[in-house]
Design an enzyme around this catalytic site. Structure first.
Site, PDB file in Angstrom:
ATOM      1  N   LYS A  67       0.847  -1.247   0.081  1.00 22.39           N
ATOM      2  CA  LYS A  67      -0.029   0.092  -0.141  1.00 22.39           C
ATOM      3  C   LYS A  67       0.926   1.355   0.080  1.00 22.39           C
ATOM      4  O   LYS A  67       1.896   1.363   0.788  1.00 22.39           O
ATOM      5  CB  LYS A  67      -1.005  -0.018   1.141  1.00 22.39           C
ATOM      6  CG  LYS A  67      -1.972   1.257   1.199  1.00 22.39           C
ATOM      7  CD  LYS A  67      -2.623   1.054   2.447  1.00 22.39           C
ATOM      8  CE  LYS A  67      -3.944   2.255   2.166  1.00 22.39           C
ATOM      9  NZ  LYS A  67      -3.204   3.800   2.039  1.00 22.39           N
ATOM     10  N   ASP A  69       1.594   5.343   0.068  1.00 26.24           N
ATOM     11  CA  ASP A  69       1.148   6.406   0.948  1.00 26.24           C
ATOM     12  C   ASP A  69       1.305   7.746   0.075  1.00 26.24           C
ATOM     13  O   ASP A  69       2.318   8.495   0.273  1.00 26.24           O
ATOM     14  CB  ASP A  69       1.672   6.608   2.284  1.00 26.24           C
ATOM     15  CG  ASP A  69       1.097   7.406   3.252  1.00 26.24           C
ATOM     16  OD1 ASP A  69      -0.132   8.086   2.684  1.00 26.24           O
ATOM     17  OD2 ASP A  69       1.520   7.881   4.375  1.00 26.24           O
ATOM     18  N   GLU A 211       3.281   1.478   5.073  1.00 23.81           N
ATOM     19  CA  GLU A 211       1.724   1.622   5.455  1.00 23.81           C
ATOM     20  C   GLU A 211       0.809   0.485   5.589  1.00 23.81           C
ATOM     21  O   GLU A 211      -0.155   0.228   6.488  1.00 23.81           O
ATOM     22  CB  GLU A 211       1.147   2.747   4.566  1.00 23.81           C
ATOM     23  CG  GLU A 211      -0.258   3.354   5.332  1.00 23.81           C
ATOM     24  CD  GLU A 211      -0.797   4.183   4.298  1.00 23.81           C
ATOM     25  OE1 GLU A 211      -1.824   4.938   4.820  1.00 23.81           O
ATOM     26  OE2 GLU A 211      -0.519   4.374   3.216  1.00 23.81           O
TER      27      GLU A 211
END
Length: 353
Positions: A67, A69, A211
């Site tokens: 993921k 950010d 993240e």
């Protein structure tokens, strides 16, 4: 009375009936030009969003990746140029010159890439604060709203050379995306899939300070919103909240001690606590100056509030990205830390209770 024969309505194909029948000469297609589109390219695509989960779903029908950010973007490579569309529908091609230049190099094919605009730190992790410094309060104050060192991590392909791909399964779109970006070197990169047990992958991601991770169903079509086709697991909770006021600082007259935050509950705003850590000195001064320039300030709080803080209430306009560990039983943030200021054009989803 008998009528005579009707004259022919059309002219003979050839004046000289003895001449050979010939068709018009066909011009060769210029292969440097993109093919004529079969499906019109959409001006804007509402993004598919990942649903937050506490545990990864079971089964081998999921594909997993890191993921990122940053800022969710859609890169439109068109015959007329490049557009970089934010979630709010704004064209930020000028704000991301490196990504715009890389997208031009992908032509002459026409396409829509879905992904995340990020700035990486020295360890290769996405750094939202670095992005915010370029596009947030610091960048706005300096008049330099550009993130020249940003890169685009592409994780989906929605349109390619006249074909709308949103009705294809994710595994097919992913295959076409990998082919499109194969051996491409520039500010547009492929967000790599990782073949690993998601629980193990999530543990490693958190240990490395990332993240979190994102999972996508291999057989899912591209659908806007949080449908459950995409899921995310976050190492630390981080959400956008509206700034509704600040507590003045007793030691720094031009700064503040904490920001007072609100989230939506239905159509109304609710007070969810404050954040007083995570700020750099320059960010505090810039943010205080930005709040003081809002169209109006209020004597009464814009949310139901029975606290005893000495607060300055402001128009609920600015959106802060806040990292926190958990919620209290009465829906207040616990161990909150400021990450950055979201641009309104980014259209961050303000958290809903």
């Amino acid at each position: 009375m008998t009528k005579g024969p009707r004259p022919p309505r059309s002219k003979p194909l050839l004046r000289d009936e003895s001449a050979a029948l010939q068709s018009r000469q066909i011009k060769k297609r210029d292969r440097a030009q993109p093919a004529l589109p079969f499906d019109p390219m959409p001006r804007r695509v509402e993004p598919a969003l990942a649903l937050l989960k506490q545990k990864p779903p079971l089964g081998d029908q999921w594909q997993w990746e890191i993921k990122w950010d940053g800022y969710r973007l859609a890169v439109h490579v068109e015959s007329s140029g490049v557009r970089i569309i934010t979630r709010g529908g704004y064209d930020w091609a000028d704000q991301f010159p490196g990504i715009e230049s890389a997208a031009r190099a992908l032509g002459p094919a026409t396409m829509i890439l879905d992904g995340e605009g990020v700035v990486l730190d020295e360890q290769g992790r996405s750094d939202f604060n670095a992005m915010q410094n370029a596009l947030g309060a610091v960048g706005r104050r300096s008049g330099n709203l550009k993130a020249g060192n940003a890169i685009f991590m592409a994780f989906d392909l929605l349109y390619l050379d006249g074909r709308d791909l949103r009705s294809l399964e994710y595994r097919e779109r992913r295959h076409l995306l990998e082919e499109t970006l194969d051996d491409f070197d520039g500010a547009i990169r492929l967000s790599e899939e990782i073949d690993a047990d998601p629980a193990t992958l999530f543990d490693h991601a958190c240990r490395l300070g990332l993240e979190g991770i994102v999972g996508k169903r291999r057989d899912s079509r591209y659908r806007p919103g949080k449908t459950g086709d995409w899921v995310k697991l976050k190492c630390v909770q981080s959400e956008p909240f509206l700034i509704v006021g600040y507590e003045p600082s007793t030691s720094a007259p031009g700064g503040f001690a904490s920001l007072i935050l609100a989230a939506y509950h239905g159509d109304e705003l609710r007070y969810v606590g404050s954040v007083g850590t995570g700020f750099k000195e320059r960010a505090v001064l810039d943010l205080r100056a930005t709040m003081d320039k809002l169209p109006w300030r209020r004597k009464a709080p814009p949310v139901p509030y029975n606290g005893k803080r000495r607060a300055v209430w402001v128009q609920p306009t600015l959106i802060a990205e806040v990292e926190f560990r958990q919620w209290t039983p009465d829906n207040k943030l616990r161990h909150a830390s400021y990450k950055g200021l979201r641009e309104r054009q980014d259209n961050a989803d303000v958290f809903r209770l």
